[in-house]
Design a protein around this motif. Sequence first.
Motif, short mmCIF file in Angstrom:
data_model
loop_
_atom_site.label_atom_id
_atom_site.label_comp_id
_atom_site.label_asym_id
_atom_site.label_seq_id
_atom_site.Cartn_x
_atom_site.Cartn_y
_atom_site.Cartn_z
N ALA A 45 21.05 42.61 43.51
CA ALA A 45 22.01 43.42 42.86
C ALA A 45 21.84 43.33 41.48
O ALA A 45 21.08 42.36 40.84
N PRO A 46 22.60 44.12 40.48
CA PRO A 46 22.26 43.97 38.87
C PRO A 46 22.83 42.96 38.64
O PRO A 46 23.98 42.36 39.16
N THR A 47 22.15 42.08 37.76
CA THR A 47 22.82 40.71 37.25
C THR A 47 24.38 41.20 36.52
O THR A 47 24.99 40.14 36.61
N ALA A 48 24.46 42.42 36.08
CA ALA A 48 25.74 42.62 35.41
C ALA A 48 26.91 42.61 36.56
O ALA A 48 27.96 41.91 36.24
N ASP A 49 26.42 42.70 37.63
CA ASP A 49 27.70 42.53 38.64
C ASP A 49 27.70 41.10 39.38
O ASP A 49 28.81 40.86 40.08
N LEU A 50 26.94 40.38 38.58
CA LEU A 50 27.11 38.80 39.09
C LEU A 50 27.79 37.93 38.45
O LEU A 50 27.92 36.72 38.79
N VAL A 51 28.03 38.25 36.96
CA VAL A 51 28.38 37.47 35.96
C VAL A 51 29.67 36.59 36.41
O VAL A 51 29.67 35.47 36.18
N ASP A 52 30.64 37.31 36.89
CA ASP A 52 31.79 36.53 37.30
C ASP A 52 31.60 35.60 38.32
O ASP A 52 32.49 34.86 38.75
N LEU A 53 30.70 35.89 39.21
CA LEU A 53 30.46 34.85 40.45
C LEU A 53 30.13 33.52 40.16
O LEU A 53 30.25 32.60 40.92
N VAL A 54 29.60 33.49 38.84
CA VAL A 54 29.26 31.90 38.54
C VAL A 54 30.13 31.37 37.39
O VAL A 54 29.76 30.14 36.99
N LYS A 55 31.22 31.81 37.19
CA LYS A 55 32.22 31.21 36.33
C LYS A 55 32.68 30.17 37.02
O LYS A 55 32.58 29.94 38.31
N PRO A 56 33.43 29.24 36.38
CA PRO A 56 33.88 27.82 37.03
C PRO A 56 34.81 28.05 38.41
O PRO A 56 34.43 27.34 39.19
#
Length: 138
Positions: free
Chosen positions: A72-83
Amino acid sequence: MSTTAVAPLTTDEADALVLAARRAADTAGVPVSVTVLDAGGHLLAFRRDDRAVLISGETSTRKAYTSLQLNAPTADLVDLVKPDGPFHSLPTALDRPLLFIAGGVPIHRDGRLVGALGLGGGAPEQDHGIATAALQAL
């Protein structure tokens, strides 16, 4: 289920991706580092602009690796690693360095994952835009 083999990403294609990314970065006025990995996560091509910050070499490689591993594009994953995200612990859970910042994109051929491209050096949105533009050259 199809058993048709898909040709692997070649070094010539990796070089073309680096060139396309550098052209897009030059147009944007952003000095960058570009990393291309094959489907196994092995380095096929790398280039750091003379003016790019040194850490951009590491970030471009980590973005490519993260994009490859999660397809997946890392841009699509940013919110998945938030607290409060479902992948909150993933960045520190593995031995391999993952980086959840926009700029990594998977490379597909005939619907199959054959590698990944990572950009570092600009703002995350710039890196993602340059990576996406470079993929159009393939």
